[in-house]
Design an enzyme around this catalytic site. Sequence first.
Site, mmCIF file in Angstrom:
data_model
loop_
_atom_site.group_PDB
_atom_site.id
_atom_site.type_symbol
_atom_site.label_atom_id
_atom_site.label_comp_id
_atom_site.label_asym_id
_atom_site.label_seq_id
_atom_site.Cartn_x
_atom_site.Cartn_y
_atom_site.Cartn_z
ATOM 1 C CB SER A 272 -0.860 -0.026 1.267
ATOM 2 O OG SER A 272 -1.437 1.234 1.507
ATOM 3 C CE1 TYR B 168 -3.380 -2.503 5.793
ATOM 4 C CE2 TYR B 168 -3.070 -0.153 5.404
ATOM 5 C CZ TYR B 168 -3.281 -1.428 4.920
ATOM 6 O OH TYR B 168 -3.376 -1.631 3.577
ATOM 7 C CE LYS C 211 -1.086 -4.961 3.846
ATOM 8 N NZ LYS C 211 -1.285 -6.157 3.029
HETATM 9 C C1 UD1 Z 1 -7.032 5.088 3.470
HETATM 10 C C2 UD1 Z 1 -5.944 4.535 4.349
HETATM 11 C C3 UD1 Z 1 -4.946 3.805 3.505
HETATM 12 C C4 UD1 Z 1 -5.627 2.720 2.687
HETATM 13 C C5 UD1 Z 1 -6.711 3.378 1.839
HETATM 14 C C6 UD1 Z 1 -7.505 2.337 1.084
HETATM 15 C C7 UD1 Z 1 -5.835 6.103 6.210
HETATM 16 C C8 UD1 Z 1 -5.006 7.144 6.916
HETATM 17 N N1 UD1 Z 1 -5.315 5.615 5.081
HETATM 18 O O1 UD1 Z 1 -6.480 6.088 2.628
HETATM 19 O O2 UD1 Z 1 -3.970 3.221 4.329
HETATM 20 O O3 UD1 Z 1 -4.700 2.086 1.856
HETATM 21 O O4 UD1 Z 1 -7.617 4.084 2.699
HETATM 22 O O5 UD1 Z 1 -8.182 2.945 0.037
HETATM 23 O O6 UD1 Z 1 -6.896 5.751 6.663
HETATM 24 N N2 UD1 Z 1 -12.951 11.481 3.071
HETATM 25 C C9 UD1 Z 1 -14.002 12.314 3.384
HETATM 26 N N3 UD1 Z 1 -15.124 11.772 3.969
HETATM 27 C C10 UD1 Z 1 -15.233 10.439 4.247
HETATM 28 C C11 UD1 Z 1 -14.151 9.582 3.911
HETATM 29 C C12 UD1 Z 1 -13.021 10.129 3.333
HETATM 30 O O7 UD1 Z 1 -13.941 13.526 3.156
HETATM 31 O O8 UD1 Z 1 -16.278 10.017 4.792
HETATM 32 C C13 UD1 Z 1 -11.749 12.037 2.409
HETATM 33 C C14 UD1 Z 1 -10.464 11.865 3.204
HETATM 34 O O9 UD1 Z 1 -10.271 12.970 4.074
HETATM 35 C C15 UD1 Z 1 -9.427 11.809 2.071
HETATM 36 C C16 UD1 Z 1 -10.182 11.134 0.927
HETATM 37 O O10 UD1 Z 1 -11.562 11.299 1.226
HETATM 38 O O11 UD1 Z 1 -9.076 13.121 1.647
HETATM 39 C C17 UD1 Z 1 -9.876 9.646 0.800
HETATM 40 O O12 UD1 Z 1 -10.092 9.006 2.062
HETATM 41 P P1 UD1 Z 1 -10.103 7.408 2.190
HETATM 42 O O13 UD1 Z 1 -10.977 6.833 1.147
HETATM 43 O O14 UD1 Z 1 -10.419 7.090 3.613
HETATM 44 O O15 UD1 Z 1 -8.630 6.962 1.813
HETATM 45 P P2 UD1 Z 1 -7.222 7.452 2.431
HETATM 46 O O16 UD1 Z 1 -7.388 8.126 3.731
HETATM 47 O O17 UD1 Z 1 -6.485 8.173 1.359
#
Ligand code: UD1
Length: 339
Positions: free
Chosen positions: A126, A150, A154
Amino acid sequence: MTQTILLTGGAGYIGSHTYVALIKSGYNVVIYDNFSNARADVPARLELITGAPVTVWRGDLLDGHSLNAVFAAHKIDAVIHFAAKKAVGESVRLPIDYFQTNITGLLALLEAMNTAGVHNLVYSSSATVYAETETLPIDEDAPLGFASPYAFTKLAGEQIMAQVAASNPAWAFGILRYFNPAGAHESGLIGEDPNGIPNNLLPYIAKVATGDLPALNIFGNDYPTPDGTGMRDYIHVEDLAQGHVLSLAALLAGKGGHLLNLGTGIGFSVMDMLQTYSRACGRDLPYVIAPRRDGDLAAYWADPARAQAVLGFTATRGLEDICTSSWNWVKRRGNMGTS
Ligand code: UD1
């Protein structure tokens, strides 16, 4: 002769899509899964997509007898290892569980492979193994680090494999660092299916689209990005699956190991995703601006050049494909009454 691939975690989100891609590429596949985070009807759905019976071995990585038995029962040529825990927040609460499944599980698998004389392994890593950086895009030589148990598992997995590879030239590892996998199979029969309230962006938006959740919480709109919301490199799960097929083929062709990013090289914002999904499902999806989420970075995306050079891999699907396929999946799944 047709080669046989063992797919640990093959009933899960990325594993099931990779299963389909492998069958389409002419491999025999054996799924090894304990169904701890996969629905029981996934094998039946894979049969519908591929039109052929699915071989499933229900077993746990930590059950050495079961692992040895699967290698004894099938002449395995290579393994793709997906079976792992992957929720960052949960790993902070339950680190020992994560070390057990992700690290002890990997060791058990390597041991069983070694005993069976199987030395080709594609590993699910990842982008979480990269240290926080503002240098974009992120290439494979970027500094490493971990911000959660996590992520630690990895990174530890990668380092374990590097040392195992150094011990015996028979081993070849394809280490694939995924950016943000998203979307669903074009058939609408398989996709991401998290239990409870999703942590990740796309499954959350999907539940807003189906009406199961009232609105998306956008975690911060004051980041230094064009629209203020976080930016990520979303890679369609079917592209990701194809990346595994190419990685596997390179190992089986004796080209040696590789360590590669799988991403698109393009960052999209939370707002881009919400608007694209709104178009896909035909209505403006509601959102509220919420505080930033702890541990989130403003923006990051992959440098995909090395995967292109080494494997000829390029992601071909964009944000619209991601949203359309996800909507197609969540709609159909509802209709089949299996959610
Ligand atoms: C997360 C994990 C990462 C994992 C990946 C799988 C963390 C810190 N990282 O990445 O290890 O490999 O998921 O895809 O958790 N967001 C919102 N509202 C929400 C959910 C997300 O605004 O309800 C935003 C987040 O702030 C971010 C983006 O959407 O900017 C992507 O979030 P997310 O899908 O959770 O992925 P990551 O945090 O990038």
